[in-house]
Design a protein around this motif. Structure first.
Motif, mmCIF file in Angstrom:
data_model
loop_
_atom_site.group_PDB
_atom_site.id
_atom_site.type_symbol
_atom_site.label_atom_id
_atom_site.label_comp_id
_atom_site.label_asym_id
_atom_site.label_seq_id
_atom_site.Cartn_x
_atom_site.Cartn_y
_atom_site.Cartn_z
ATOM 1 N N GLN A 264 0.882 -1.321 0.213
ATOM 2 C CA GLN A 264 0.031 -0.044 0.003
ATOM 3 C C GLN A 264 0.946 1.176 0.150
ATOM 4 O OE1 GLN A 264 -2.227 -1.006 3.310
ATOM 5 N NE2 GLN A 264 -4.033 -1.547 2.288
ATOM 6 N N GLY A 265 1.937 1.302 0.805
ATOM 7 C CA GLY A 265 2.924 2.465 0.810
ATOM 8 C C GLY A 265 3.337 2.607 -0.377
ATOM 9 N N ALA A 266 3.868 1.446 -1.128
ATOM 10 C CA ALA A 266 4.646 1.707 -2.477
ATOM 11 C C ALA A 266 3.496 2.200 -3.601
ATOM 12 C CB ALA A 266 5.106 0.309 -3.078
ATOM 13 N N GLU A 267 2.449 1.514 -3.305
ATOM 14 C CA GLU A 267 1.304 2.258 -4.313
ATOM 15 C C GLU A 267 1.227 3.682 -4.164
ATOM 16 O OE1 GLU A 267 -1.356 -0.212 -5.735
ATOM 17 O OE2 GLU A 267 -1.721 1.527 -6.916
ATOM 18 N N ALA A 268 1.085 4.386 -2.780
ATOM 19 C CA ALA A 268 0.731 5.846 -2.567
ATOM 20 C C ALA A 268 2.088 6.558 -3.269
ATOM 21 C CB ALA A 268 0.789 6.001 -1.160
ATOM 22 N N ILE A 269 3.351 5.922 -3.009
ATOM 23 C CA ILE A 269 4.445 6.554 -3.507
ATOM 24 C C ILE A 269 4.646 6.562 -5.126
ATOM 25 C CG2 ILE A 269 7.247 6.467 -3.512
ATOM 26 C CD1 ILE A 269 7.121 5.201 -1.008
ATOM 27 N N TYR A 270 4.216 5.575 -5.667
ATOM 28 C CA TYR A 270 4.022 5.256 -7.213
ATOM 29 C C TYR A 270 3.076 6.305 -7.635
ATOM 30 C CZ TYR A 270 3.656 3.236 -11.507
ATOM 31 O OH TYR A 270 3.734 2.914 -12.953
ATOM 32 N N LYS A 271 1.827 6.610 -7.154
ATOM 33 C CA LYS A 271 0.768 7.469 -7.537
ATOM 34 C C LYS A 271 1.477 8.730 -7.460
ATOM 35 C CE LYS A 271 -3.373 8.614 -6.286
ATOM 36 N NZ LYS A 271 -4.066 8.772 -5.031
ATOM 37 N N LEU A 272 2.306 9.213 -6.330
ATOM 38 C CA LEU A 272 2.954 10.697 -6.525
ATOM 39 C C LEU A 272 3.984 10.441 -7.429
ATOM 40 C CD1 LEU A 272 3.721 12.640 -3.546
ATOM 41 C CD2 LEU A 272 5.425 12.404 -4.937
ATOM 42 N N LEU A 273 4.684 9.641 -7.710
ATOM 43 C CA LEU A 273 5.669 9.615 -8.836
ATOM 44 C C LEU A 273 5.099 9.924 -10.238
ATOM 45 C CD1 LEU A 273 8.408 7.243 -7.592
ATOM 46 C CD2 LEU A 273 8.332 9.487 -7.098
ATOM 47 N N LYS A 274 4.010 9.031 -10.385
ATOM 48 C CA LYS A 274 3.416 9.234 -11.668
ATOM 49 C C LYS A 274 3.022 10.530 -11.835
ATOM 50 C CE LYS A 274 3.413 5.830 -14.484
ATOM 51 N NZ LYS A 274 4.097 6.124 -15.446
ATOM 52 N N GLU A 275 2.287 11.119 -10.867
ATOM 53 C CA GLU A 275 1.479 12.505 -10.739
ATOM 54 C C GLU A 275 2.585 13.754 -11.369
ATOM 55 O OE1 GLU A 275 -0.586 13.997 -7.256
ATOM 56 O OE2 GLU A 275 -1.909 12.515 -8.071
ATOM 57 N N VAL B 387 9.120 12.920 -0.327
ATOM 58 C CA VAL B 387 8.644 11.681 0.181
ATOM 59 C C VAL B 387 9.379 11.196 0.990
ATOM 60 C CG1 VAL B 387 7.593 9.346 -0.923
ATOM 61 C CG2 VAL B 387 7.854 11.582 -2.094
ATOM 62 N N ALA B 388 9.022 10.751 2.414
ATOM 63 C CA ALA B 388 9.818 10.044 3.179
ATOM 64 C C ALA B 388 9.331 8.464 3.484
ATOM 65 C CB ALA B 388 9.924 11.145 4.663
ATOM 66 N N ILE B 389 10.377 7.775 3.612
ATOM 67 C CA ILE B 389 10.111 6.479 4.172
ATOM 68 C C ILE B 389 10.800 6.101 5.427
ATOM 69 C CG2 ILE B 389 10.011 3.788 3.643
ATOM 70 C CD1 ILE B 389 10.251 4.559 0.754
ATOM 71 N N ASN B 390 10.315 5.955 6.476
ATOM 72 C CA ASN B 390 10.906 5.783 7.851
ATOM 73 C C ASN B 390 10.087 4.938 8.683
ATOM 74 O OD1 ASN B 390 12.631 6.664 10.103
ATOM 75 N ND2 ASN B 390 13.071 8.529 8.769
ATOM 76 N N LEU B 391 10.885 4.403 9.768
ATOM 77 C CA LEU B 391 10.252 3.758 10.732
ATOM 78 C C LEU B 391 9.637 4.450 11.967
ATOM 79 C CD1 LEU B 391 12.555 0.723 11.176
ATOM 80 C CD2 LEU B 391 10.197 0.506 10.776
ATOM 81 N N ASP B 392 10.257 5.541 12.210
ATOM 82 C CA ASP B 392 9.786 6.554 13.218
ATOM 83 C C ASP B 392 8.643 7.540 12.679
ATOM 84 O OD1 ASP B 392 9.637 8.135 15.478
ATOM 85 O OD2 ASP B 392 11.716 8.660 15.223
ATOM 86 N N PRO B 393 7.615 7.571 13.294
ATOM 87 C CA PRO B 393 6.549 8.472 12.794
ATOM 88 C C PRO B 393 6.906 9.779 13.467
ATOM 89 C CG PRO B 393 5.504 6.752 14.346
ATOM 90 C CD PRO B 393 6.913 6.515 14.176
ATOM 91 N N GLY B 394 7.485 10.021 14.460
ATOM 92 C CA GLY B 394 7.800 11.206 15.316
ATOM 93 C C GLY B 394 8.960 12.108 14.592
ATOM 94 N N CYS B 395 9.803 11.566 13.694
ATOM 95 C CA CYS B 395 10.980 12.238 13.152
ATOM 96 C C CYS B 395 10.808 13.432 12.406
ATOM 97 C CB CYS B 395 11.937 11.456 12.576
ATOM 98 S SG CYS B 395 11.448 10.903 11.132
ATOM 99 N N ASP B 396 11.578 14.460 12.260
ATOM 100 C CA ASP B 396 11.499 15.787 11.668
ATOM 101 C C ASP B 396 11.232 15.765 10.192
ATOM 102 O OD1 ASP B 396 11.507 17.057 13.831
ATOM 103 O OD2 ASP B 396 13.849 17.733 13.638
ATOM 104 N N ILE B 397 11.721 14.639 9.392
ATOM 105 C CA ILE B 397 11.412 14.591 7.996
ATOM 106 C C ILE B 397 9.925 14.265 7.710
ATOM 107 C CG2 ILE B 397 12.000 12.307 7.760
ATOM 108 C CD1 ILE B 397 13.684 13.914 5.328
ATOM 109 N N ILE B 398 9.456 13.712 8.584
ATOM 110 C CA ILE B 398 7.739 13.416 8.639
ATOM 111 C C ILE B 398 7.015 14.727 8.632
ATOM 112 C CG2 ILE B 398 5.827 12.159 9.469
ATOM 113 C CD1 ILE B 398 8.104 10.234 8.441
ATOM 114 N N LYS B 399 7.574 15.547 9.412
ATOM 115 C CA LYS B 399 6.767 16.821 9.292
ATOM 116 C C LYS B 399 7.066 17.633 7.984
ATOM 117 C CE LYS B 399 7.608 17.312 14.052
ATOM 118 N NZ LYS B 399 8.591 17.438 15.035
#
Lengths: 280, 431
Positions: A264-275, B387-399
């Motif tokens: 699901q996460g990859a899907e969302a990212i893929y959508k943004l990259l396509k956009e 776009v951020a991919i991270n394990l920690d939902p509280g880190c600064d890049i998420i903001k």
């Protein structure tokens, strides 16, 4: 096309005219070869190596004095050896501060080269970068700006790579005769050799030209530093202004996906990259 | 109803008595929904309840905001009010027109475009009695935020009164001749007083010079300042950069001007109509001598990090670097790294993004396993989408991120790669 015919055309090559101007060293302000024009000449020399039999004609319109001669000769020192076609250059002599467009148009119309290569803008004077466009408009030839390299020339059609911002390239096919302008994306110019530069000759032809009266009326001054734009916070309350000044830059409420499967996460990212159209 | 205000002394007494069992409800009655902190006392004196002032902050401590804005709960209301504070301006009978041709890079108005529209507004609104209208000629798809009304609003908020939108295959890619034909048609039909274009390598510089020569005008290029001047033919004097940026040229503003970025402040107080216009005449089709063969695939690793369009950046959270490199290759992204990844030797020093490395300007920046140190966030300030991919939902890049996915980066990247490969495979089969 038959192979013999192709070979014949390969041998024939094409007529190339390179327009050169007198540059200005950014720090000392001395006359030198202009950066972009030198790149244009480099491009022409590289093409000549690919396409034997091409003739390069170097053309300059302006006055002839000691400073400018040194600068112009450094273009001629860029090719060495017999038969490289840079033993001389054409100089359309005209007084300082006169309009170069009409003499150039007349000369190009008379000699009718197949390809005209020029730098994008001059390093002295107005330097508006309008000259290639003016030539194209007067001669009615197609113009391509910001050239990175010439790929091939055949059947009166040239295939080019145009440089786009962000390091991208675009392939174009242009019918000859054409004008191409060169900026920083083209390969850097080679060194200029002193000896061949000294030995080269000028063929000077005086031209009748009008003074550029409009330019004479303008006020020219050394460039001022542009004021840095301030971050203006329009807000009624001091609290908002303080928050804007002190807080870290934050996104405008981005979307956060928690507890999703990787798919699901990859899907969302893929959508943004396509956009955003970054996937090719 | 009589004009006399009826008072209830008992209720007022309860309001003053903090220990009364009905105190809270009476206060609420007096002050509407919220507990009142101020009310008119029996003798006409304003009474205050200091305990009703303020709100409980995020850490459980009572905070008092004396800026005049009440309470944390209402903060969202004030921001929406700020957004609605734009004045709506409609110009029905413009005295003249100012034509603007924005670059519309990636389907959006860039900052340069917005500055240019600000300049156009300055020129158009100089005379309050007889304001001009700004006409924007847009080529290609417009991808403003939202759609329908919102899209129009995005254009209107940039200061556009009229829009001529040409979304045709003909104008895609490098098509200067086709675009020039449209601009010539606009010139014939509307005869704008000024033509303003961005002096940017994204297309404005090229198109503007072509237009100037077609109209027979000596364009001012690299304009960065204008000021009103009654002696100039068109009423404006401009300062332009000349001679490769080493000269300032002061001259009367001609009809065609190419302006640099930050030439004026973008519009931020008004909202304009952005009414769609269409050209009456048929635009002549021109047999172009330039054929666009499309963009060439460029090796993303060869693109300088500072000007890369799409960056995949890895940090401390990346455990499988082979998979990361593979993902960058499949996505066609330029690789970047945080300082930790560089220090640990997983990436080269010239790939470092941030204050001590490269300041990047990517349109899409994908941060994998990067927590977002302040130095790193500085380096990505000018990126459009993060776009951020991270394990920690509280880190600064998420903001900072426009899209954040919380989860294991290795799995998510693998899923993304599989998705892209599958999509590409499908396309190849179809072709």
């Amino acid at each position: 096309m038959q192979p013999e015919q192709q070979q014949k055309q390969q041998k024939q090559g094409i007529d190339v005219t390179v327009l050169v101007s007198i540059g200005r060293h950014p720090i000392t302000g001395r006359a030198r070869r202009a950066e972009q024009d030198a790149r244009g000449l480099e491009l022409a020399l590289a093409m000549e190596a690919e396409l034997p039999g091409s003739r390069i004609n170097v053309l300059h319109a302006g006055s002839q004095d000691v400073d400018s001669e040194v600068a112009l000769r450094s273009y001629l020192g860029m090719a060495t050896g017999v038969g490289m076609g840079l033993e001389s250059m054409t100089l359309l002599e005209q007084p300082d501060g006169s309009d170069a467009i009409l003499p150039l148009v007349e000369h190009l119309a008379a000699t009718s080269p197949q390809l005209v290569i020029t730098g994008a803008r001059a390093e002295r004077g107005e330097g508006s970068g309008l000259l290639p466009y003016a030539l194209a408009e007067h001669l009615g030839w197609p113009l391509v700006n910001s050239l990175a390299s010439i790929e091939k020339v055949e059947n009166g059609v040239v295939t080019l790579l145009q440089a786009l911002p962000r390091g991208q390239r675009r392939r174009l096919k242009v019918r000859l005769p054409a004008i191409i302008s060169v900026d920083e994306a083209a390969p850097a110019a080679r060194q200029s050799a002193f000896g061949p530069a000294r030995r080269a000759t000028f063929s000077v032809s005086p031209t009748a030209s009008d003074a550029d009266s409009e330019l004479a009326q303008w006020h020219l001054s050394p460039a001022r530093k542009r004021p840095k734009r301030l971050k203006i916070i329009k807000s009624a309350s001091a609290r908002d202004r303080f928050k804007a000044a002190a807080s870290k830059a934050e996104g405008k409420g981005g979307q956060v996906l928690t507890d999703v499967t990787p798919e699901q996460g990859a899907e969302a990212i893929y959508k943004l990259l396509k956009e955003e159209d970054v996937l090719r | 109803m009589s004009e006399i205000i009826r008072r209830d002394p008992r209720r007022e007494w309860i309001a003053r008595n903090r220990l009364h069992p009905d105190h809270a409800s009476v206060l609420a009655e007096i002050g509407g929904v919220q507990v009142a902190s101020e009310w008119l006392g029996p003798n006409g004196v304003v009474r205050k309840n200091p305990r009703a002032i303020g709100f409980i902050g995020p850490s459980g401590v009572k905070r008092i905001d004396r800026s005049g804005l009440q309470q944390g709960g209402q903060a969202t209301a004030t921001t929406t009010a700020a957004r609605e504070s734009r004045r709506t301006v409609t110009i029905d009978q413009p005295a003249f027109l100012v034509a603007v041709v924005p670059d519309l890079t990636g389907g959006r108005l860039s900052n340069h475009d917005k500055d240019l529209l600000g300049l156009a507004r300055r020129v158009a609104d100089a005379d309050v009695e007889q304001p001009g209208a700004v006409v924007a000629i847009l080529f290609g798809e417009h991808k403003g935020e939202g759609d329908g009304e919102l899209k129009k609003q995005a254009l209107g908020e940039a200061g556009i009164d009229r829009v001529v939108h040409l979304d045709d295959e003909l104008y895609a890619g490098f098509a200067p001749e086709a675009r020039l034909a449209v601009l010539s048609a606009v010139e014939r039909e509307m005869t704008p007083r000024f033509w303003l274009l961005p002096d940017s390598p994204l297309g404005g510089a090229d198109l503007g010079r072509r237009l100037a020569l077609r109209l027979g005008e000596r364009a001012a290029t690299g304009v960065w300042q204008i000021e009103a001047d009654d002696e100039a033919p068109l009423g404006w004097q401009c300062t332009a950069r000349g001679a490769a940026g080493s000269l300032d040229i002061q001259r009367p503003l001609p009809r065609v001007a190419l302006a640099l970025a930050e030439c004026a402040e973008p519009v931020d107080e008004t909202r304009h109509a952005a009414e769609p216009l269409s050209l009456v005449d048929e635009i002549p089709t021109i047999l172009s001598r330039i054929e666009d063969l499309g963009q060439v695939a460029v090796d993303p690793a060869g693109v300088a990090l500072a000007e890369a369009e799409f960056i995949l950046s890895g940090g401390n959270g990346v455990k499988q670097w082979d998979a990361f490199h593979h993902a960058a290759k499949v996505l066609g992204a330029t690789e970047g790294a945080s300082r930790v990844a560089v220090d640990d030797g997983f990436m080269a020093r010239d790939r470092q993004v941030g204050a001590t490395g490269t300041w990047v300007t990517a349109r899409v920046y994908m941060a994998v396993g990067i927590s977002g140190a302040i130095q790193h966030l500085q380096g990505i300030q000018r990126c459009d989408k993060v776009v951020a991919i991270n394990l920690d939902p509280g880190c600064d890049i998420i903001k900072r991120a426009d899209l954040a996915v919380i989860g294991d980066s290795t799995q998510i990247l693998a899923a993304l790669v599989a998705m892209v490969e599958q999509q590409r495979g499908g396309q190849r089969d179809a072709a």
